[in-house]
Design an enzyme around this catalytic site. Structure first.
Site, short mmCIF file in Angstrom:
data_model
loop_
_atom_site.label_atom_id
_atom_site.label_comp_id
_atom_site.label_asym_id
_atom_site.label_seq_id
_atom_site.Cartn_x
_atom_site.Cartn_y
_atom_site.Cartn_z
N HIS A 92 9.09 -6.55 10.24
CA HIS A 92 8.19 -6.06 9.19
C HIS A 92 7.40 -7.22 8.57
CE1 HIS A 92 7.52 -2.57 6.16
NE2 HIS A 92 6.42 -3.27 6.35
N ALA B 297 -7.92 3.09 6.29
CA ALA B 297 -8.51 1.75 6.38
C ALA B 297 -7.92 0.96 7.54
CB ALA B 297 -8.31 1.00 5.07
N LEU B 298 -6.59 1.07 7.73
CA LEU B 298 -5.95 0.33 8.82
C LEU B 298 -6.38 0.88 10.17
CD1 LEU B 298 -4.00 -1.72 9.98
CD2 LEU B 298 -2.13 -0.11 9.53
N GLU C 1 15.48 -0.83 6.51
CA GLU C 1 15.11 -2.25 6.56
C GLU C 1 15.84 -3.03 5.48
OE1 GLU C 1 10.85 -2.33 6.37
OE2 GLU C 1 10.62 -1.57 8.40
N THR D 210 0.83 -1.20 0.00
CA THR D 210 0.00 0.00 0.00
C THR D 210 0.86 1.25 0.00
OG1 THR D 210 -1.78 -1.13 1.19
CG2 THR D 210 -1.77 1.26 1.27
N ASP E 8 7.00 -3.01 14.33
CA ASP E 8 7.20 -3.97 13.24
C ASP E 8 8.04 -3.35 12.12
OD1 ASP E 8 6.53 -6.56 11.95
OD2 ASP E 8 5.45 -5.30 10.50
N ALA F 2 3.11 1.05 11.18
CA ALA F 2 2.99 1.88 9.98
C ALA F 2 4.27 1.81 9.15
CB ALA F 2 2.66 3.31 10.38
N ARG F 3 5.18 2.72 9.38
CA ARG F 3 6.46 2.76 8.69
C ARG F 3 7.52 3.28 9.64
NH1 ARG F 3 4.74 -0.12 5.25
NH2 ARG F 3 4.71 0.20 2.97
N ALA G 28 4.08 -7.87 9.84
CA ALA G 28 2.68 -7.71 10.21
C ALA G 28 1.74 -8.00 9.04
CB ALA G 28 2.44 -6.30 10.74
N TRP G 29 2.20 -7.76 7.82
CA TRP G 29 1.38 -7.92 6.62
C TRP G 29 1.15 -9.38 6.26
CZ3 TRP G 29 3.29 -10.65 2.47
CH2 TRP G 29 4.67 -10.95 2.51
#
Length: 333
Positions: free
Chosen positions: A300, A170-171, A278, A84, A273, A248-249, A302-303
């Protein structure tokens, strides 16, 4: 898309190059094409160019395609991002070169929201710390209990938590739904700096939200206005029993300030996360220093879930076949 370009796309025997197959199995596409895939690609300019030099379509996730790379890859027509977030996209550069950018919005919303809850529970209940203490020492057997590990007192239950949700896309909305189902009080934070009568109905001023919250849940998109959104001043303003959860980021929460907050006890704990860089490198990332207390990290991931993989594959097919047919969807630029 102009009819002439649409016809050109249909008649092109596209060469698709995926820079990061490690994240998701790439599905089949119905239009004529050849395909080259790489498990992963470093952010090295030369490596990216060598892999994309004859590509007409590129698939990437975190590996950025810069203005210089676009200049060196004149055949490139479309980049699809299996994510996203598109904060690395230099929109003017892609527009100048006429290269379309497509993303995959909403593919992981449910999964990331669930991971945010997992990080919350693990952090509030000190799950990893207690596991390590039991498995790595005789402390439990010798002291008969490990409740002393909760130095500031017993942990809150969900009914006691006041959660500030930072980022209400949305999140954020999905996280809110899960939090309310658990009996938590939820404060939807307004944009930072918006005060008084300008605060939208149903929201709370950013500064007020973080001052009252026992949990600060970060789910906002990364952009120039959100880099460093939570820094020293914001962490200082939080309650001493507050947790900061970032799904998030990296860079939205200032990592150096967060380390200081944890070492000095300004807040009770943090879980993330995501990282500034990264994958993070030991010795370079401040979050990987062993001396940081009450910090929980995940890589990272979580997705990652079965449903996310299916969604990404569907969006890849929809996006690229839409590009070829001239019916673009999820276009960034």
């Amino acid at each position: 898309m102009p009819p002439s370009q649409n016809l050109e796309n249909k008649n092109t025997n596209h060469h698709i190059v995926c820079l990061e197959e490690c994240h998701c199995p790439i599905p089949a596409f119905s239009f004529p094409h050849s395909y080259t895939g790489y498990a992963s690609t470093s952010p090295s300019h030369s490596e990216i160019v060598s892999r994309l030099h004859d590509a007409t379509i590129a698939i990437t996730t975190l590996v950025p395609i810069t203005r210089e790379i676009l200049q060196a890859c004149p055949r490139l027509q479309c980049v699809i991002i299996m994510a996203t977030g598109v904060e690395w996209v230099d929109i003017p550069a892609f527009q100048e070169k006429g290269v379309k950018v497509i993303n995959c919005p909403g593919a992981n919303v449910s999964t990331v929201a669930e991971h945010a809850l997992a990080l919350y529970f693990a952090s509030r209940r000190k799950i990893v710390e207690l596991h390590d203490a039991v498995m790595g020492s005789d402390e439990y057997a010798e002291k008969r209990t490990l409740i002393h590990r909760f130095g500031s007192g017993p942990p809150h239950t969900t009914q006691q938590e006041v959660v500030a949700v930072i980022g209400y896309g949305a999140l954020g909305k999905r996280i809110e739904m899960l939090l309310r189902a658990l009996g938590m009080q939820v404060l939807i934070a307004e944009r930072k700096g918006v005060m008084g009568g300008d605060v939208r109905e149903g929201r709370v001023a950013f500064e007020t939200a973080i001052q009252h919250a026992t949990v600060v849940m970060v789910s906002v998109a990364k952009g120039p206005e959100t880099v460093g959104l939570i820094g020293r001043d914001e962490l200082k303003a939080m309650r001493s029993d507050a947790l900061v959860i970032n799904v998030a980021r990296g860079g939205i929460v200032d990592e150096g300030a967060l380390v200081n907050a944890l070492k000095e006890g300004w807040i009770a704990g943090a879980a993330t996360d995501v990282f500034d860089w990264e994958p993070p490198v030991r010795g370079q990332s401040v979050l990987l220093r062993e001396s940081v207390p009450n910090l929980l990290v995940s890589p990272h991931i979580a997705w990652f879930s079965e449903s996310t993989i299916r969604n990404l594959q569907d969006l890849l097919v929809e996006g690229l076949e839409g590009f070829v047919e001239g019916n673009l969807v999820n276009v960034v630029c």
